[in-house]
Design a protein around this motif. Structure first.
Motif, short mmCIF file in Angstrom:
data_model
loop_
_atom_site.label_atom_id
_atom_site.label_comp_id
_atom_site.label_asym_id
_atom_site.label_seq_id
_atom_site.Cartn_x
_atom_site.Cartn_y
_atom_site.Cartn_z
N LEU A 138 -1.32 8.16 -1.43
CA LEU A 138 -2.40 7.17 -1.57
C LEU A 138 -1.93 5.98 -2.41
O LEU A 138 -2.17 4.83 -2.05
CB LEU A 138 -3.64 7.81 -2.20
CG LEU A 138 -4.77 6.86 -2.57
CD1 LEU A 138 -5.29 6.09 -1.37
CD2 LEU A 138 -5.89 7.63 -3.26
N ALA A 139 -1.26 6.24 -3.52
CA ALA A 139 -0.78 5.15 -4.37
C ALA A 139 0.21 4.27 -3.60
O ALA A 139 0.18 3.04 -3.70
CB ALA A 139 -0.14 5.71 -5.63
N TYR A 140 1.08 4.90 -2.82
CA TYR A 140 2.05 4.14 -2.03
C TYR A 140 1.33 3.35 -0.94
O TYR A 140 1.64 2.19 -0.70
CB TYR A 140 3.08 5.10 -1.42
CG TYR A 140 4.28 4.39 -0.86
CD1 TYR A 140 5.30 3.96 -1.69
CD2 TYR A 140 4.41 4.16 0.51
CE1 TYR A 140 6.43 3.31 -1.19
CE2 TYR A 140 5.51 3.51 1.03
CZ TYR A 140 6.52 3.09 0.18
OH TYR A 140 7.61 2.44 0.68
N ARG A 141 0.33 3.97 -0.30
CA ARG A 141 -0.47 3.30 0.71
C ARG A 141 -1.16 2.08 0.12
O ARG A 141 -1.18 1.02 0.72
CB ARG A 141 -1.49 4.29 1.28
CG ARG A 141 -2.52 3.67 2.19
CD ARG A 141 -3.81 3.45 1.40
NE ARG A 141 -4.79 2.76 2.16
CZ ARG A 141 -5.38 1.64 1.78
NH1 ARG A 141 -5.09 1.06 0.64
NH2 ARG A 141 -6.29 1.07 2.51
N ASP A 142 -1.72 2.24 -1.08
CA ASP A 142 -2.38 1.12 -1.75
C ASP A 142 -1.38 0.00 -2.02
O ASP A 142 -1.70 -1.19 -1.85
CB ASP A 142 -3.03 1.57 -3.06
CG ASP A 142 -4.25 2.45 -2.84
OD1 ASP A 142 -4.76 2.51 -1.70
OD2 ASP A 142 -4.70 3.08 -3.82
N TRP A 143 -0.20 0.35 -2.45
CA TRP A 143 0.84 -0.64 -2.73
C TRP A 143 1.20 -1.42 -1.47
O TRP A 143 1.32 -2.65 -1.49
CB TRP A 143 2.06 0.06 -3.33
CG TRP A 143 3.19 -0.85 -3.70
CD1 TRP A 143 3.22 -1.77 -4.70
CD2 TRP A 143 4.47 -0.90 -3.06
NE1 TRP A 143 4.44 -2.40 -4.74
CE2 TRP A 143 5.23 -1.88 -3.74
CE3 TRP A 143 5.04 -0.22 -2.01
CZ2 TRP A 143 6.53 -2.20 -3.38
CZ3 TRP A 143 6.34 -0.52 -1.65
CH2 TRP A 143 7.07 -1.50 -2.34
N LYS A 152 3.97 -4.10 -9.70
CA LYS A 152 3.24 -2.82 -9.74
C LYS A 152 3.85 -1.86 -8.73
O LYS A 152 3.19 -1.40 -7.80
CB LYS A 152 1.77 -3.03 -9.44
CG LYS A 152 1.04 -3.84 -10.49
CD LYS A 152 -0.43 -3.95 -10.17
CE LYS A 152 -1.12 -4.77 -11.25
NZ LYS A 152 -2.55 -4.91 -10.97
N GLN A 153 5.13 -1.56 -8.91
CA GLN A 153 5.84 -0.65 -8.02
C GLN A 153 5.23 0.74 -8.08
O GLN A 153 4.82 1.20 -9.14
CB GLN A 153 7.31 -0.58 -8.42
CG GLN A 153 8.09 -1.87 -8.27
CD GLN A 153 8.54 -2.09 -6.84
OE1 GLN A 153 8.73 -1.17 -6.08
NE2 GLN A 153 8.71 -3.36 -6.48
N PRO A 154 5.19 1.45 -6.94
CA PRO A 154 4.70 2.83 -6.96
C PRO A 154 5.68 3.74 -7.71
O PRO A 154 6.86 3.40 -7.84
CB PRO A 154 4.61 3.21 -5.48
CG PRO A 154 5.57 2.29 -4.80
CD PRO A 154 5.59 1.02 -5.61
N SER A 155 5.18 4.87 -8.18
CA SER A 155 6.03 5.78 -8.96
C SER A 155 7.09 6.44 -8.10
O SER A 155 8.11 6.89 -8.62
CB SER A 155 5.17 6.83 -9.66
OG SER A 155 4.48 7.60 -8.70
#
Length: 177
Positions: A138-143, A152-155
């Motif tokens: 989800l975080a990557y999708r948001d990015w 604001k690179q994903p982790s």
């Protein structure tokens, strides 16, 4: 909902990977360059065409992560709405239908993290790591969806195969319940 909606997206992903591989092979073999006759790749040098294919494959990888997530999210919202149909059994009946309609409307506005937390507390108590991995997707999708902000690179770098594996496991679990 009785079938897994991720399969067609996964099949399209694999077809696109094959297409990129074939295009890359075609630019490196003079006898196969005819395959590129009606593409913009024929107008480029071999190096430029190969770079274009590689960049397109990278962008496509991210777009399939986005597509897998959006297909998964729609499935889960519909799944929850269908499970919520038991609200229609509330007595008095005059109250049941409006409550169910309200529930269905509200599910559309639940944040994806809230839905994942709900799943973690219910069906995934023993597989909570899977929900954690879904949150990374989800975080990557948001990015991706918000323009890949370099500040604001994903982790972690998420791939389409990883996304499919995790989201598919969640969907299959939901289909069993």
């Amino acid at each position: 909902m009785s079938s897994n909606p991720l399969k067609p997206v996964w099949d399209a992903y694999n077809a696109s990977k094959d297409a990129f591989r074939i295009a890359k092979e075609a630019i490196n073999h003079p006898d196969k360059v005819i395959l590129l006759k009606k593409t913009h790749l024929r107008l480029q040098s071999i190096t430029d065409a190969e770079t274009s294919i590689i960049q397109s494959a990278e962008i496509t990888e991210d777009l399939f992560v986005l597509s897998l997530w959006s297909t998964y999210e729609r499935f889960v919202r519909i799944y929850l709405q269908q499970k919520g149909a038991t609200l229609q059994a509330i007595q008095p009946n005059v109250l049941a239908n409006p409550i169910y309609a309200y529930f269905c409307d509200e599910v559309e506005f639940w944040k994806p993290n809230q839905i994942l937390d709900l799943l973690k507390k219910t069906l995934f108590t023993t597989n909570s790591h899977m929900i954690g991995q879904a949150k990374q997707i989800l975080a990557y999708r948001d990015w991706i969806a918000h323009g890949k902000n370099p500040d604001k690179q994903p982790s972690s770098n998420i791939t389409a195969p990883f996304s499919y594996k995790i989201l598919n496991e969640i969907v299959e679990t939901l289909l069993l319940n």
